[in-house]
Structure formats: C-alpha cells, structure tokens
Design a protein around this motif. Sequence first.
Motif, short mmCIF file in Angstrom:
data_model
loop_
_atom_site.label_atom_id
_atom_site.label_comp_id
_atom_site.label_asym_id
_atom_site.label_seq_id
_atom_site.Cartn_x
_atom_site.Cartn_y
_atom_site.Cartn_z
N ARG A 80 0.87 -1.18 0.00
CA ARG A 80 0.00 0.00 0.00
C ARG A 80 0.90 1.23 0.00
O ARG A 80 1.53 1.53 1.02
CB ARG A 80 -0.92 0.01 1.22
CG ARG A 80 -1.87 -1.18 1.30
CD ARG A 80 -2.69 -1.12 2.58
NE ARG A 80 -3.54 0.07 2.60
CZ ARG A 80 -4.81 0.08 2.19
NH1 ARG A 80 -5.36 -1.03 1.71
NH2 ARG A 80 -5.52 1.18 2.25
N PRO A 83 -0.58 5.08 3.32
CA PRO A 83 -1.38 4.54 4.43
C PRO A 83 -2.75 5.19 4.52
O PRO A 83 -2.95 6.33 4.07
CB PRO A 83 -0.54 4.87 5.67
CG PRO A 83 0.82 5.21 5.16
CD PRO A 83 0.63 5.77 3.79
N GLU A 155 6.07 0.20 7.84
CA GLU A 155 5.55 -0.36 6.60
C GLU A 155 6.31 0.18 5.40
O GLU A 155 6.73 1.34 5.37
CB GLU A 155 4.05 -0.03 6.44
CG GLU A 155 3.17 -0.58 7.56
CD GLU A 155 3.17 -2.08 7.65
OE1 GLU A 155 3.28 -2.74 6.58
OE2 GLU A 155 3.09 -2.62 8.76
N THR A 157 6.45 1.72 1.88
CA THR A 157 5.48 2.62 1.26
C THR A 157 6.09 3.35 0.06
O THR A 157 7.23 3.09 -0.34
CB THR A 157 5.00 3.68 2.27
OG1 THR A 157 6.13 4.51 2.63
CG2 THR A 157 4.40 3.06 3.52
#
Length: 215
Positions: A80, A83, A155, A157
């Motif tokens: 993704r 976020p 994460e 990204t």
Amino acid sequence: MILYYHPLSSYCWKVLIALYENAIMFEPKMLDDPATAQAWLTLWPLGKFPLLRDEARGNTVAEASIIIEYLGQHCPGPFRPIPQDEGAALEVRLMDRLFDNYVMTPVQALVGDRIRPEGVPRDPYGADQARATLKKAYAVLEERMRARRWAAGEEFTLADCAAAPSLFYADRIEPMRRGFPALSAYMERVEARESFARVLREKEPVWHMFPFANG
C-alpha cells in the motif's frame, strides 16, 4: 499497462519497485527505439519519464509519485503506497518529497555536471552546492529514520520507492554509509528486498553508462 522508461532513471526505478511489489503485469518499453520514443512524446510532449499508459482505462499518467498512487488505486495488493491513516500518509508524502527534492535533485545536478558535452565548462560551484545539499539531507534523514525499519515507519510505502533509488545513486557520488549508520542499515535492508533487488539486477547490462559507476 505500458511503462515508458529508461533502465538507469532513478524515477523509473521508483515506479518499477511499486510494480514489482504488487506483481502488476505491465509492458516495459525502453526509449532507445525511435518508434517507442515517438509514441511516448505523442502521449507526453513534455518528454519526461517514466510515463504510464493504462490502455484499459484510457489514461496516461505522468510523474513517478502520481503513477505509484494511481497503481495503488487501480491495482491494489499487499503493498500500500499511501497509508489510510492521515498522519501516516502525510509522513509518507513528506519523506517522498525529501528524497526527490534533496537527494535526487542534487544527484541529478552532479551527474549533469559530469556528462557535460565537450567544450561546455563544468560548474564547480554548483557541484559543491549539490554535495553540500546531499550532506545536509543525509543528516536530516539519519535523524528521522534512526528508529524506523522503513523510510516512513514500519511499513514499506511510497517513501521507500523514493528512498531506495535516490540513496543508492547518491551513495555512489557522495558516500554516506560510513558516517550515517541508520541510512547504511536501511540500505542493506532495502537492497535485500526482492522488488529493489530485481531493479538492481536489471540495471547491470547498462550500468557502465552511469558516469559514476566506477567512482
């Protein structure tokens, strides 16, 4: 999906990472073929790459960060790029801008100075300014990323799509791994990630064309 690209362009690498993260099917078209180059310029007369052509939706999408967001909207997967949390999304977009504006921009200035045509004088002052900007950026990024696994947090990204190629190229011109342990550790992690490792493997046939390939 058609991607018009150059295999040494950091901004093309940025998009390739996103494509590979979600295993998105696409047709790569290198701009060394005259017919391909003409098709690209017809779609985007500004003559910048990468450029994504989504034939199924009839969309032409320019600018690496926008292409990655577009892919996140229309080809979702485990990766993704932005976020859902608004605060986290702002941090991702900020880091994306930091890498593009304060790492890749001076890198491009230094590469441009190195490959000036014969008879065109170099710009030592501009080169010194670009290196100074890189050093400032390293310090800011070192502090910001010290406690993070990935560029904007835990994460992977959009920020990492920007960070990986920009820091890889910058380190070849203004080495940073000895003086910035957080950035050095980050580079080890991101170079081991399959999406970026694939990009690095694919660059090998043309890597000799990079003017700082051998220092």
